[in-house]
Design a protein around this motif. Structure first.
Motif, mmCIF file in Angstrom:
data_model
loop_
_atom_site.group_PDB
_atom_site.id
_atom_site.type_symbol
_atom_site.label_atom_id
_atom_site.label_comp_id
_atom_site.label_asym_id
_atom_site.label_seq_id
_atom_site.Cartn_x
_atom_site.Cartn_y
_atom_site.Cartn_z
ATOM 1 N N ILE A 112 -5.106 -1.729 6.554
ATOM 2 C CA ILE A 112 -4.619 -0.417 6.115
ATOM 3 C C ILE A 112 -4.924 0.650 7.160
ATOM 4 C CG2 ILE A 112 -4.969 1.418 4.422
ATOM 5 C CD1 ILE A 112 -5.335 -0.756 2.308
ATOM 6 N N TYR A 171 -1.289 0.967 8.640
ATOM 7 C CA TYR A 171 -0.642 2.062 7.903
ATOM 8 C C TYR A 171 -0.972 3.417 8.527
ATOM 9 C CZ TYR A 171 1.033 5.141 4.270
ATOM 10 O OH TYR A 171 1.708 6.141 3.601
ATOM 11 N N TYR A 225 -9.931 1.594 -1.504
ATOM 12 C CA TYR A 225 -8.477 1.437 -1.583
ATOM 13 C C TYR A 225 -7.848 2.643 -2.283
ATOM 14 C CZ TYR A 225 -4.004 -1.008 -2.080
ATOM 15 O OH TYR A 225 -2.679 -1.369 -1.991
ATOM 16 N N PHE A 284 0.831 -1.201 0.000
ATOM 17 C CA PHE A 284 0.000 0.000 0.000
ATOM 18 C C PHE A 284 0.868 1.255 0.000
ATOM 19 C CE2 PHE A 284 -2.477 3.239 2.391
ATOM 20 C CZ PHE A 284 -3.525 3.392 1.495
#
Length: 261
Positions: free
Chosen positions: A247, A251, A198, A92
């Motif tokens: 994510i 992240y 996404y 990602f």
């Protein structure tokens, strides 16, 4: 003797106090010296500390709802490994770097005539743009419609091409993200939703604004709720749901939402 205020804040415009010419405060100042004396006199009449008298009965009751709940735990065997999560975060991150690298190039490109992007405030328009009429109107696809499903974007929704998302400002990214997450709160996970989430997350700039911070946490919690109701580990939605949670948690550093091994 100087007051405490004068000791802490020395005068920047000292006024000559030896002026023999009398001046009354009831008359308007006639020159700069009189004006400064007028201001000085008014300041000396003001108290150093002022306390406002507020009637508690006139205050309106206010309440703020803050959700601090985490994600629902994944059913046994539905949670991804820590290694898988690390791999997804790395991938990602590479996608985000690529988007930033090529954003200016694609932003300058013209879109095809059939691509008409809605205005930022057009929530229904963005839902139709991203999902297509089939999803928005809950139309069941016929078998013959699945031969070339990607050709009629009005029905199937426009994919988040780089040429499209590169033209979105941060305010539009946040707005569309909110529209899609709110839609997801009341409906099931569909492939178009996963692709757009996404892409929008890849365009979301750090550090996050408070609104974006709240949105992505809402997204992770919703994904965990849908995952908790899956009946099989072979469900096509499982990998996408795990990816969204990963994510957001790994992240974007919402570590309390992360899946534990």
């Amino acid at each position: 003797m100087k007051s405490d205020a004068e000791e802490l804040m020395p005068r920047l415009l000292p006024v000559d106090s030896c002026d023999t010419e009398e001046y009354t405060l009831t008359e308007p100042p006639r020159n700069p010296q009189e004006y400064l004396r007028f201001v000085q006199r008014e300041a000396s009449l003001c108290p150093d500390v002022v306390v406002a008298q507020i009637d508690p009965k006139k205050l309106k009751k206010q309440s703020v709802n803050v959700s601090i709940t985490g994600c629902l735990a994944a059913p046994e065997g539905f949670s991804p490994s820590f290694k898988w999560q690390q791999q997804q975060v790395s991938r990602f991150s590479e996608v985000r770097q690529s988007v930033n690298k090529h954003r200016q190039h694609w932003k300058a490109q013209f879109l095809d005539d059939n691509v008409v992007m809605p205005k930022t405030e057009d929530e229904d328009g963005w839902k139709r743009f991203c999902f297509g009429e089939n999803v928005c109107l809950e139309i069941q696809l016929k078998e013959e419609d699945g031969v070339n499903p990607g050709l009629d974007y009005v029905k199937t929704g426009f994919p988040p091409f780089l040429s499209i998302v590169s033209k979105l400002s941060q305010s539009t990214v946040s707005a569309v993200l909110e529209y899609l997450i709110n839609w997801f709160e009341e409906r099931d996970f569909v492939p178009q939703l996963g692709r757009w989430l996404y892409a929008l997350l890849a365009c979301l700039e750090k550090p996050l604004l408070p609104e974006a911070h709240s949105l992505i946490r809402q997204l992770a919690r919703r994904c965990s709720a849908v995952r908790a109701n899956l009946e099989s580990k072979d469900d096509d939605r499982l990998s996408a749901l795990n990816l969204m949670i990963c994510i957001v948690a790994r992240y974007f550093e919402q570590n309390d939402l992360a899946d534990k091994e």
